[in-house]
Motif scaffolding. Structure first.
Motif, PDB file in Angstrom:
ATOM      1  N   ILE A 158       0.903  -1.199   0.096  1.00  0.00           N
ATOM      2  CA  ILE A 158       0.009   0.003   0.148  1.00  0.00           C
ATOM      3  C   ILE A 158       0.840   1.237   0.003  1.00  0.00           C
ATOM      4  CG2 ILE A 158      -1.895  -1.364   1.120  1.00  0.00           C
ATOM      5  CD1 ILE A 158      -0.880   0.749   3.683  1.00  0.00           C
ATOM      6  N   VAL A 199      -6.840   0.941   3.824  1.00  0.00           N
ATOM      7  CA  VAL A 199      -7.422   1.090   2.387  1.00  0.00           C
ATOM      8  C   VAL A 199      -8.935   1.247   2.387  1.00  0.00           C
ATOM      9  CG1 VAL A 199      -7.616  -0.243   0.264  1.00  0.00           C
ATOM     10  CG2 VAL A 199      -5.558  -0.105   1.637  1.00  0.00           C
ATOM     11  N   ARG A 246      -3.724   0.795  -2.907  1.00  0.00           N
ATOM     12  CA  ARG A 246      -2.648  -0.379  -3.319  1.00  0.00           C
ATOM     13  C   ARG A 246      -1.588   0.241  -4.167  1.00  0.00           C
ATOM     14  NH1 ARG A 246      -4.896  -5.047  -6.352  1.00  0.00           N
ATOM     15  NH2 ARG A 246      -5.957  -3.224  -7.653  1.00  0.00           N
TER      16      ARG A 246
END
Length: 906
Positions: free
Chosen positions: A54, A128, A135
């Motif tokens: 990430i 996220v 990502r």
């Protein structure tokens, strides 16, 4: 490294990453976290973990000071919310993590789970899912973890969370302010109110970087009142920690780093903001567990931290930085550090004299406070002697506060430190060793109470000065309250003025004041000083004056006196009498009855303490004898009763008392007829109080022969001037004004130039230099021939107490009988001297009766039956003088209204 966990792998198949555990120390950004292990014997190891797969926005960075052309880098959109999301969720929490990749540069990438195993919340997925991270570009979902990240991102997009919401996210970018143009104004503008903040960095245990909310000021903050060991920067740029600096830093980091806190901004120092910090922590606060890592003496002029008790705790146990600490009272026994004592005297406003259980006296100074003092050089008249108690503003109020609260009470004393003796300098006088302590009564700290009323100030110390009160912080807080409320020394009102007249020793003022005190009856007073068992200095609050007061009706042993070059020894039990009076009345509130005054302007009367007569108490404890002047007092019976009881005990002044046989006394008591047995005497001296000295005519030739032999001996062996050192009570020879030598006794030694002598064969007194004195040869001592001058007083008359009236009577007697032969008969005995009647040798006329007839004296009425005939004759003579309005009676019979004032009684 962070503390390791159990291995999560199994035999066969692909290797499973090892699960490790740790505690989140700091969140660097939305995708970088510092994890630490558990501390064991010091600060724990730590490592930076970057979240795999990430990416979150970069936080703002300030341009390096070494690159003047560089500019500050601002936050990327949603970078700060991502950091805050992780900070609030993770700081101080236990997590587990796995390392999936490590770059050649040493950067580690992995997954972090909240909790003790991988079943906990996946931090990357939570970021996220909230739209606070994405990502990494080009990442393919080829395993379950990557698949879940992809699903979370799609859900965040669908819900328009975080960076997927409408707009460009500019509202999430902070306007960071790294400098403050006017720090002092900034501090003052917050008015000591709490400011929300986040601790972004810990430099050492007591210096941090804080982000002030909501305006995003990034400032350096010093914890007010403490100083921790720090890191010294060397010439090569490296840092060397002082002892325990790393431990102190870890302590603060583990409790404050990236925590939400509240800060009270206090003051500004070298562009750093000093504050008093409140953080949401367990009840013990930061100081209780900081024991042994901080010094609370930072900056003498600033408010001390609330951690005083904790620092004392650490010092006593010699923890960490205090391992070599030596307490100011380390050399004292426990019984000398803490004890209970009785307060006997208050010395000005910062010291007391206490009596220990052992009976010893000890001066105790109140720790860390300063009494009121004069400010400036021109505040005192140079021609006027300074009286600190009355001339220094608020000194009298401070002394009175302590006196009323402490005198005669038992207090708890805790010695804080011993201030060593210091020699005198050009500006500071010498000080003896001082015992400084905290004194409490009923749980109240006396020094704190004094300071809170504005009657003393708190001493400020150097940073390294550990000799201070064990309750120093409470003293500072009390002073702050006194300043805020404008109490005492901090008041803006005019200072109180005490105009106290000191009339002790001033005969003229005392004479004017005497009638007023006599008519006042019992007056309230405070005993300011005790010179001896029967001589005191009193403060009369109603009259605002100081007087010297002598106890009436008793004869107390005289004390020792220090004179230039000489020490005048005191009489036996004089020190015991002085101590008894001190313990009973010094600085106590008493009542006094003034009866008369002496030639020196000292008032004479009775002193009462808690209803008890001090004269009676001294006699009762065998420290004084009853004086004949008490006969006319209403306290005479009490005095006699007390003296009789003391005689029976045969203690102190009565230790050698021998009781007179009853058979010798009884005939005198039963005598009904006056015995008249006159003997010839030669009157040599008349005193100012109408006593007189006589020589027995029968022994006159013996005296003449002794004087002739003594003078012949002196002529043959004259004394060397200055060779004789006179001492009180000694017999000597003295050269009179006629140039002849006579036998004498030393009565008082003021100085070598002022020796008071009494001529034992003639009754007169003189003040001579020691050069006119010599040693009395044993051949002419009182063992060879006793002193020939015997003192007597007139019987049946009252000597006038008014000076002018007494002088008239004395002058008349001097004209009539001095240096003449008379006839003397002893009428009755008294404590002072025998009372007699005196007749002229030729006419047989009664000298005392003649004084009554002239109206120069009054009659003393006695009740003994054997004296009734002569008393009647005296009273008839008094009535004749009264009718003729002679002398005392020229204004009529004054006794009805003013007898007490003039010292007479009917």
């Amino acid at each position: 490294m962070a503390s390791s966990a159990q291995s999560g792998g199994s035999s066969g198949g692909p290797a499973v990453p090892t699960v490790q555990r740790g505690i989140i120390k700091m969140v660097l950004s939305g995708c970088a976290i510092i994890v630490r292990g558990q501390p064991r014997g010091g600060p724990p190891p730590e490592r930076q973990i970057n979240l795999s797969n990430i990416r979150a926005g970069n936080l703002a960075r300030r341009a390096a000071a070494t690159q003047p052309d560089a500019k500050d880098t601002p936050d990327e959109p949603w970078a700060f919310p991502a950091r805050e999301f992780l900070r609030k969720k993770l700081i101080g929490k236990e997590v587990c993590f796995t390392i999936e990749n490590k770059t050649p540069q040493g950067r580690e990438y992995g997954m972090i789970y909240l909790g003790k195993d991988t079943n906990g919340e996946n931090i990357a997925e939570s970021l996220v899912a909230e739209g606070l991270a994405t990502r990494r570009e080009g990442m393919r979902a080829n395993n379950p973890e990557q698949n879940r990240l992809s699903e979370c991102e799609e859900q965040a997009k669908a819900a328009k969370k975080g960076m997927w919401s409408e707009g460009n996210g500019s509202h999430t970018i902070r306007d960071l302010k790294y400098t403050i143009e006017n720090p002092r104004h900034f501090v003052d503008s917050h008015h000591q109110k709490p400011v929300n903040a986040i601790i972004e960095h810990v430099r050492d245990g007591s210096v941090v970087r804080a982000l002030l909310l909501p305006d995003y000021y990034l400032v350096t903050v010093m914890l007010s009142g403490i100083k921790c060991p720090t890191f010294r920067r060397e010439a090569d740029g490296s840092e060397t920690p002082e002892p325990f600096a790393a431990e102190a830093k870890f302590f603060t980091e583990s409790r404050l780093l990236q925590r939400d806190v509240q800060i009270i901004l206090e003051s500004c120092h070298n562009q750093n903001i000093l504050e008093w910090q409140h953080h949401r922590a367990p009840p013990e606060g930061r100081f209780r567990t900081l024991c042994g890592l901080v010094d609370c003496s930072l900056h003498p002029g600033r408010r001390k931290a609330e951690g005083g008790r904790e620092v004392r705790f650490a010092k006593e146990r010699r923890l960490r930085i205090w391992r070599d600490y030596v307490a100011p009272t380390a050399n004292l026994d426990q019984k000398d550090k803490q004890f209970v004592a009785k307060v006997m005297q208050v010395l000005n406003a910062d010291a007391i004299v206490v009596k220990l259980n052992s009976g010893d006296y000890k001066t105790i100074h109140l720790s860390s406070i300063r009494p009121p003092r004069l400010e400036g050089e021109n505040t005192q008249d140079k021609n006027k002697k300074l009286r600190p108690l009355y001339d220094i503003p608020y000194m009298f109020e401070a002394r009175e506060f302590l006196r009323k609260k402490l005198i005669g009470k038992k207090v708890n004393v805790t010695v804080d430190y011993i201030r060593p003796a210091s020699p005198a300098t050009e500006t500071v006088p010498a000080f003896s060793e001082r015992t400084c302590a905290t004194v409490t009564i009923g749980g109240i700290n006396i020094a704190e109470a004094l300071v809170s009323k504005g009657l003393a100030t708190v001493i400020r110390y150097r940073q390294d000065d550990d000799q201070r009160s064990s309750h120093y912080d409470e003293l500072l807080a009390a002073e702050a309250r006194a300043i805020k409320n404008g109490k005492g020394l901090h008041s803006k009102k005019e200072v109180p003025i005490h105009r106290v007249a000191d009339i002790s020793g001033d005969t003229q003022k005392a004479k004017q004041f005497l009638p007023f005190l006599q008519r006042a009856g019992r007056s309230e007073a405070v005993v300011e000083y005790v010179f001896s068992g029967s001589r005191l200095k009193l403060y009369l609050p109603k009259e605002t004056c100081l007087i010297t007061f002598l106890l009436a009706g008793i004869e107390c042993p005289r004390g020792a006196r220090n004179l230039p070059g000489l020490v005048q020894e005191g009489e036996p039990f004089s020190e015991e009498a002085t101590l008894f009076t001190k313990e009973l009345v010094l600085q106590r509130e008493v009542e006094v009855e003034v009866e008369s005054m002496d030639k020196a302007g000292n008032f004479i009367g009775w002193l009462h303490i808690d209803g008890a007569n001090l004269s009676v108490l001294l006699v009762e404890h065998a420290l004084s004898k009853v004086h004949f002047t008490a006969e006319r007092s209403s306290y005479y019976k009490s005095l006699l009763s007390a003296e009789e009881a003391a005689k029976q005990k045969k203690e102190k002044v009565w230790a050698h008392y021998e009781e007179q046989p009853v058979e010798e006394v009884m005939p005198v008591l039963e005598e009904k007829e006056r015995s008249a047995s006159y003997k010839p005497v030669f009157v040599t001296e008349i005193t100012d109080d109408l006593h007189f000295y006589v020589q027995d005519v029968e022994t006159g030739t013996q005296l003449e022969k002794l004087m002739e032999n003594m003078r012949n001996d002196i002529a043959s062996h004259p004394p060397v001037e200055g060779s004789y050192a006179p001492r009180r009570g000694e017999f000597c020879i003295a050269k009179f004004v006629d140039g002849e030598w006579y036998r004498a006794r030393v009565e008082k030694v003021e100085s070598p130039a002022k020796i008071h002598v009494f001529y034992i064969d003639y009754g007169n007194r003189e003040v001579l230099p020691s050069t006119r004195l010599g040693t009395l040869s044993p051949a002419f001592s009182t063992r060879v021939l006793p002193a020939q001058a015997t003192e007597y007083a007139f019987a049946f008359i009252q000597v006038p107490q008014d000076d002018d009236a007494r002088t008239d009577a004395v002058d008349s007697v001097v004209r009539d009988i001095q240096n003449t032969q008379c006839l003397l008969n002893v009428e009755h005995l008294s404590a002072g001297c025998p009372h007699v009647t005196l007749q002229f040798a030729d006419s047989k006329g009664d000298v005392g009766l003649g004084l009554v007839k002239e109206g120069l004296v009054m009659v003393e009425v006695r009740k003994e039956k054997q004296f009734q005939k002569v008393i009647t004759e005296y009273l008839n003579a008094q009535e004749s003088a009264k009718s003729a309005r002679l002398n005392l009676w020229r204004y009529g019979d004054f006794r009805a209204d003013d007898a007490d004032e003039f010292g007479y009684s009917r």
